[in-house]
Design an enzyme around this catalytic site. Structure first.
Site: not given
Ligand code: XIL
Length: 364
Positions: A168, A276
């Site tokens: 991220e 995920e």
């Protein structure tokens, strides 16, 4: 035919009218449908897939709940610690590591011949408090991070098959995140991230190294930034093997955008990890939401679509599809965000949901 089955049939027919043949999933719940057809529901995802099927797991649930542990063993062949291998979990002080949970997960995987995907070495949201407070300059900061990566990757050399080295970096739209300390410390944050990949590679040359982020296939701006970073890494010999898109999406996520973005991401030629995966159903975030058959059907079709889309990758770019959790009983969407949600493949009693069959149907 009971009236419930009749209503279900009618609803299903209605839904089918609005989707193409490829998208149909015959709604099946646990204990139904083991008739020896081409896709018997007794077949598990890990048996059918030609790539790894992963789950984010928690040590405590594996230790405390036999049903949870058995479900992980039955359906999956890769695990990721949901938080146990993040920096804040392992690096408890400037002079100490706590490897208890990470060691447990790696041992569990080894005992059961599963792979471990390590998540994650460098993530702005998981720097330990002591580290943030230390106020290092860029040289000291990088020296510490290098030691951390070298120690952790080295400890699990040959045991952790792959790592999210960096998680991220980009904000929505593709600019660098400005809340991370790395941006204020380094003139060239991407250069720093590239060196993190090199430190990981030096510690375990055989581990597959990933950049991981969310909304990669849905956010064109973010994807452009990621592709630029990847191109720069490749040009400079930075050892990146793959990109993960977290895939925290929903039944109403636009599929055409998803596919366009996925194809674009695959053009990097790197391994692609759906890292995920969970599919939200309560898209209105309502407390009175009811997860009924129609909603199950939508979710099953979304899982099917994603699995089939992944199968279209060249075999050499397939790595794993990993779900963020095991059962609707414990999903981060409820525990962390407090949504009424049912995003995973097994219900709270560990029965396969229609989503499971959808996923299975989407696999080749
Ligand atoms: C989440 C976990 O699920 C939570 O249990 C934890 O408290 C916070 O982090 N993107 C990621 C994951 O890369 O590490 C996040 O996991 C979910 C979003």
């Amino acid at each position: 035919m009971t009236s419930k089955q009749y209503i279900l049939g009618a609803l299903t027919a209605l839904l089918f009218a609005s989707c193409s043949d490829d998208e149909k999933v015959v709604l099946k719940y646990a204990d139904e449908g083991d008739t020896g057809g081409p896709n018997p529901i007794t077949q598990t995802l890990k048996e059918k897939a030609k790539f790894k099927i992963g789950a984010a797991v928690k040590m405590k649930d594996l230790q405390n709940e036999a049903n949870y542990k058995n479900a992980v063993l039955k359906h999956y062949n890769q695990i990721t610690g949901e938080f146990e291998m993040k920096m804040a979990s392992i690096w408890t002080s400037s002079t100490a590591y706590n490897y208890t949970a990470a060691d447990y997960l790696v041992g569990f995987a080894q005992d059961n011949k599963m792979e471990v995907h390590g998540h994650t070495l460098v993530w702005y949201d998981s720097f330990p408090e002591w580290f943030k407070k230390a106020q290092y300059d860029s040289i000291a900061f990088e020296a510490k991070v290098k030691i951390y990566i070298t120690d952790v990757v080295g400890r699990y050399k040959g045991k952790v098959k792959s790592w999210d080295v960096v998680n991220e970096v980009f904000a929505d739209g593709g600019a660098m995140r400005n809340e991370t300390v790395i941006n204020s410390l380094f003139k060239d944050p991407i250069g720093f991230y590239g060196r993190c990949f090199r430190y990981a590679k030096a510690a375990d040359p055989d581990a597959k190294l990933f950049y991981n982020d969310y909304s990669v296939v849905m956010d064109a701006g973010k994807r452009t930034s990621i592709k630029k970073m990847v191109a720069r890494f490749k040009a400079n010999g930075v050892p990146i093997d793959g990109v993960g898109d977290q895939f925290h999406y929903a039944t109403d996520t636009n599929r055409q955008t998803m596919k366009t973005g996925f194809t674009d991401l695959a053009s990097t030629g790197l391994l692609i990890h759906i890292s995920e995966l969970d599919i939200k159903v309560n898209t209105g975030k309502s407390d009175s939401y009811v997860f009924n058959d129609v909603e199950n059907q939508k979710q099953a079709e979304t899982y099917k679509y994603i699995a089939a889309m992944y199968e279209e990758l060249p075999q050499t770019q397939k790595f794993a599809i990993s779900t963020w959790g095991v059962t609707d009983k414990y999903t981060w969407l409820t525990s962390f965000w407090h949504f009424k949600e049912y995003p995973l493949l097994l219900d709270a009693d560990y029965n396969k949901k229609p989503a499971y069959q959808g996923f299975l149907d989407g696999l080749k």
